[in-house]
Design a protein around this motif. Structure first.
Motif, PDB file in Angstrom:
ATOM      1  N   VAL A 168      -3.600  11.132  -1.430  1.00  0.00           N
ATOM      2  CA  VAL A 168      -3.816  10.631  -0.074  1.00  0.00           C
ATOM      3  C   VAL A 168      -4.541  11.694   0.734  1.00  0.00           C
ATOM      4  O   VAL A 168      -4.106  12.851   0.807  1.00  0.00           O
ATOM      5  CB  VAL A 168      -2.476  10.275   0.608  1.00  0.00           C
ATOM      6  CG1 VAL A 168      -2.710   9.846   2.058  1.00  0.00           C
ATOM      7  CG2 VAL A 168      -1.766   9.166  -0.158  1.00  0.00           C
ATOM      8  N   LYS A 214      -7.283   3.707  11.869  1.00  0.00           N
ATOM      9  CA  LYS A 214      -6.455   3.404  10.704  1.00  0.00           C
ATOM     10  C   LYS A 214      -5.024   3.055  11.103  1.00  0.00           C
ATOM     11  O   LYS A 214      -4.361   2.258  10.437  1.00  0.00           O
ATOM     12  CB  LYS A 214      -6.427   4.602   9.751  1.00  0.00           C
ATOM     13  CG  LYS A 214      -7.779   4.990   9.165  1.00  0.00           C
ATOM     14  CD  LYS A 214      -8.096   4.167   7.952  1.00  0.00           C
ATOM     15  CE  LYS A 214      -9.345   4.664   7.242  1.00  0.00           C
ATOM     16  NZ  LYS A 214      -9.596   3.961   5.977  1.00  0.00           N
ATOM     17  N   ASP A 225      -6.096   0.796   5.306  1.00  0.00           N
ATOM     18  CA  ASP A 225      -7.114   1.512   4.537  1.00  0.00           C
ATOM     19  C   ASP A 225      -8.459   0.797   4.604  1.00  0.00           C
ATOM     20  O   ASP A 225      -9.460   1.390   4.986  1.00  0.00           O
ATOM     21  CB  ASP A 225      -6.660   1.640   3.079  1.00  0.00           C
ATOM     22  CG  ASP A 225      -7.497   2.624   2.290  1.00  0.00           C
ATOM     23  OD1 ASP A 225      -8.732   2.538   2.372  1.00  0.00           O
ATOM     24  OD2 ASP A 225      -6.930   3.479   1.587  1.00  0.00           O
ATOM     25  N   LYS A 226      -8.459  -0.488   4.236  1.00  0.00           N
ATOM     26  CA  LYS A 226      -9.741  -1.192   4.155  1.00  0.00           C
ATOM     27  C   LYS A 226      -9.581  -2.671   4.476  1.00  0.00           C
ATOM     28  O   LYS A 226      -8.549  -3.283   4.170  1.00  0.00           O
ATOM     29  CB  LYS A 226     -10.343  -1.062   2.748  1.00  0.00           C
ATOM     30  CG  LYS A 226     -10.759   0.346   2.366  1.00  0.00           C
ATOM     31  CD  LYS A 226     -11.272   0.407   0.937  1.00  0.00           C
ATOM     32  CE  LYS A 226     -11.708   1.808   0.557  1.00  0.00           C
ATOM     33  NZ  LYS A 226     -10.580   2.775   0.563  1.00  0.00           N
ATOM     34  N   ASP A 234     -13.666   9.192   4.196  1.00  0.00           N
ATOM     35  CA  ASP A 234     -12.724   8.114   4.486  1.00  0.00           C
ATOM     36  C   ASP A 234     -11.309   8.559   4.138  1.00  0.00           C
ATOM     37  O   ASP A 234     -11.075   9.137   3.073  1.00  0.00           O
ATOM     38  CB  ASP A 234     -13.096   6.868   3.662  1.00  0.00           C
ATOM     39  CG  ASP A 234     -12.280   5.650   4.052  1.00  0.00           C
ATOM     40  OD1 ASP A 234     -11.912   5.524   5.231  1.00  0.00           O
ATOM     41  OD2 ASP A 234     -12.011   4.808   3.170  1.00  0.00           O
ATOM     42  N   THR A 269      -7.948   7.730   2.737  1.00  0.00           N
ATOM     43  CA  THR A 269      -7.594   6.662   1.815  1.00  0.00           C
ATOM     44  C   THR A 269      -6.543   7.143   0.826  1.00  0.00           C
ATOM     45  O   THR A 269      -6.102   8.297   0.868  1.00  0.00           O
ATOM     46  CB  THR A 269      -8.849   6.178   1.063  1.00  0.00           C
ATOM     47  OG1 THR A 269      -8.542   5.008   0.295  1.00  0.00           O
ATOM     48  CG2 THR A 269      -9.408   7.257   0.144  1.00  0.00           C
ATOM     49  N   CYS A 281      -6.247  12.066  11.288  1.00  0.00           N
ATOM     50  CA  CYS A 281      -6.550  11.028  10.295  1.00  0.00           C
ATOM     51  C   CYS A 281      -8.051  10.995  10.015  1.00  0.00           C
ATOM     52  O   CYS A 281      -8.524  11.632   9.084  1.00  0.00           O
ATOM     53  CB  CYS A 281      -6.038   9.677  10.801  1.00  0.00           C
ATOM     54  SG  CYS A 281      -6.135   8.341   9.601  1.00  0.00           S
TER      55      CYS A 281
END
Length: 250
Positions: A172, A48, A114-115, A181, A183, A57
């Motif tokens: 968060v 990430k 994030d994605k 995940d 995120t 993380c």
């Protein structure tokens, strides 16, 4: 870190181990012999953000906190038409080039990637990772991203991309069950995603209140977003603004 005794102890111990660079959260060294040993124990660089380790993380247990967060969405415009016209391999190569330059631009400002969703990138910025100027850094990252695809340069863009940045309280942390995940979730994230849908190629839309000292001299636009009751006031930075000498000042 507030109230996280184990993390405080880890930071105290890891700071005596050589050598930098280090995880920005726990001080785990990534370099040298100590870095290699700790990597084998699971303290590798996070996917990430390479300035964080996986233990701080990706590998955290489910859970998180509500914190003020700046959120950025960037999307390729006209990707459906591009995909129809181009060979599949060529289209994939073009999107991969976009992912590479976009993530590089974002990571220069300590974003958490994030994605990567189809033709879209989502990233967020929080104080504990991106520093006290995290909101401003999100806007600067958006400017960098547009410049990375050619906006504001003599040759012009090699891909049409629209970007939006919003900020507000978000949850968060790590969410999920079998698949977890790291995120950001919440209304601030949803608004940023909707704003991005209103950004034309070469536009960076910045919600009012995010970084008005940086974007406040730009033109304004009132956005009426699907699923959101109240209109959003946004500043609009364009390719022309970039060409006229805008630069990031981290």
């Amino acid at each position: 870190m507030d109230g996280h005794a184990a993390l405080v102890r880890a930071r105290h111990v890891f700071r005596y181990l050589p050598s930098p660079p280090r995880c920005k959260v726990c001080n785990n060294p990534f370099g040298g012999f100590a870095g290699r040993v700790l990597a084998a124990a699971g303290f590798e660089r996070s996917r990430k953000n390479p300035n964080l380790c996986t233990r701080c993380c990706d590998a955290l247990p489910a859970g998180g906190a509500e914190v003020d967060t700046a959120v950025l969405f960037a999307d390729v415009r006209g990707s459906t038409a591009l995909g129809e016209r181009a060979d599949v391999a060529d289209f994939a190569a073009l999107l991969n080039r976009f992912y590479v330059v976009a993530t590089r631009a974002l990571l220069r400002h300590d974003a958490v990637i994030d994605k990567l969703i189809g033709d879209e990138v989502m990233a967020f910025f929080v104080r504990g990772i991106s520093g006290p100027g995290y909101r401003r850094r999100a806007v600067e990252a958006g400017i960098d991203l547009l410049q990375a695809v050619g906006y504001g340069t003599p040759d012009g863009p090699w891909l049409k991309v629209g970007v939006a940045v919003n900020a507000g309280v978000a949850y968060v942390g790590n969410v999920g069950g079998a698949v977890v995940d790291f995120t950001a979730l919440g209304d601030a994230v949803n608004i940023a995603a909707r704003m991005q849908q209103s950004a034309a190629g070469g536009e960076l839309l910045i919600a009012r209140g995010v970084a008005d000292d940086l974007a406040g001299h730009g033109p304004r636009r009132t956005l009426r977003l699907r699923g959101h009751e109240h209109p959003i006031e946004a500043f609009v930075l364009t390719a022309g603004w970039l060409h006229d000498g805008a630069s990031t000042t981290s």
